[in-house]
Scaffold this active site. Sequence first.
Site, short mmCIF file in Angstrom:
data_model
loop_
_atom_site.label_atom_id
_atom_site.label_comp_id
_atom_site.label_asym_id
_atom_site.label_seq_id
_atom_site.Cartn_x
_atom_site.Cartn_y
_atom_site.Cartn_z
N GLU A 67 48.35 47.84 -28.01
CA GLU A 67 48.31 48.82 -28.24
C GLU A 67 49.33 49.51 -28.37
O GLU A 67 50.24 49.52 -28.37
CB GLU A 67 48.60 48.11 -27.03
CG GLU A 67 47.66 47.35 -25.66
CD GLU A 67 47.99 47.33 -24.29
OE1 GLU A 67 49.22 47.57 -24.72
OE2 GLU A 67 47.68 46.05 -23.69
N GLU B 120 38.78 41.17 -23.81
CA GLU B 120 39.52 41.37 -22.54
C GLU B 120 38.56 41.43 -21.57
O GLU B 120 38.99 42.13 -20.58
CB GLU B 120 40.58 42.13 -23.02
CG GLU B 120 41.77 41.23 -23.96
CD GLU B 120 43.31 42.28 -23.20
OE1 GLU B 120 43.68 42.62 -22.83
OE2 GLU B 120 44.51 41.55 -24.55
C1 XIL Z 1 48.03 40.34 -18.75
C2 XIL Z 1 47.18 38.74 -18.21
O1 XIL Z 1 46.50 39.13 -17.69
C3 XIL Z 1 48.50 38.97 -16.71
O2 XIL Z 1 48.75 37.95 -16.48
C4 XIL Z 1 49.72 39.06 -17.33
O3 XIL Z 1 51.25 39.59 -15.83
C5 XIL Z 1 49.89 41.07 -17.76
O4 XIL Z 1 49.22 40.67 -18.70
N1 XIL Z 1 46.00 43.46 -22.05
C6 XIL Z 1 46.39 42.39 -22.96
C7 XIL Z 1 46.70 41.55 -22.19
O5 XIL Z 1 45.98 42.25 -23.83
O6 XIL Z 1 47.36 40.46 -22.84
C8 XIL Z 1 47.22 42.24 -20.51
O7 XIL Z 1 47.12 40.35 -19.48
C9 XIL Z 1 45.86 42.76 -20.00
C10 XIL Z 1 46.31 44.17 -20.75
#
Ligand code: XIL
Length: 387
Positions: free
Chosen positions: A173, A277
Amino acid sequence: MRVINCIFVTFSICLLSSCSLPNSASSPATDAVNSQSSALTSLSDAYSNYFDIGAALNRTQTSGQDPQSIAIVDKHFNTLTPENDMKWESIQPIEGQFTFEGADALVQYAKKTNKSVIGHALVWHEQTPSWVFEDDQGNEASRELLIARMKSQIFALAGRYKNDIKGWDVVNEALNEDGTMRESKWQQIIGDEFIELAFTFAAQAAPKAELYYNDYNLYNAAKMDGAITLAKRLKAKGIRIDGIGEQGHYGITPPLDELELSIQKVASLGLKMMITELDISVLKFPEGENMGADISLNFELQDDYNPYAKGISAESNNKLAQAYSDLFALFLRYEKEIDRVTFWGVSDNNTWRNNWPMKGRTDYPLPFDRSYQAKPFVRTLIKQAQL
Ligand code: XIL
């Protein structure tokens, strides 16, 4: 009502979907699929000729306290990502104090079950303790100090698993929606070169691991152009980057056409593309359904935004099935370009979507429901791969 809903989805999905209301945990249709669940093919087996299929695991799962999730993971996924356990705040919450228990547990489980591991994430502005960006007086860290900390974190973490991890989200990001560099602490203190440094350290610490740039909303052309510029910059300097990960946190209408164009762009650069994701929310969002995944956003819970607390409507369930089917049809068309599709979680009761960007909602974004049953569309996805 039932009949009308079913008219609007494809014949196959309607056949396999629940057309009853509500569907809080498992519906008759879900049960029908799962009563034959031993006959249900594994998702990752079905897609084995095309791309890996993975899931993000949390600590409860890797520590053995959620055997129902693990039974799903054992069967359906061949690649694992730690949802939180390799983030900076988990690995080095206090300077010099490394905690690898959660990360080790995931790597051990993957080894035992012969699954690959994706590391997530080496350099990110979120879930990174504030000490990282400060000196011992509490002032902003110098450029040299921050680079030294980045290097020691990457060598400790990527180095520890250099023979165990297939690929790393090296930088997560770093871009704004318009493709410019995000003004994170990393960027403000080190400058844009923090990207080059992160990839260089990762290549040194884990020479065999693939190295990825990962972000959300990369279907957005301007943002993907920013990622392509980053990748070209690295390549021009002889620094290795192997792939680009689109997180894939979508709303009920995934941006299929834009996503297709973005996959083509990555492929034309000779890089691997992965969906890292994936989840599809059925809920509405204050900033529109494909509002990305900025984890710092936090809106107050409003009932209006939480319509399915007691069960999802048949209409939304069918839309979800259609959205997944459309996405996987696209992924299959680009199976040569796509290396991996990872879901961000295992089942609906453990998804971050229940708490982002509003705490305490009830969402239904994953292929397995709150009773750990495969949703009917899982069978559709499997069939699509077998055509
Ligand atoms: C999220 C997790 O799923 C949660 O448990 C945590 O509280 C916050 O982060 N983008 C990403 C992930 O790259 O690491 C994030 O994961 C969601 C958004």
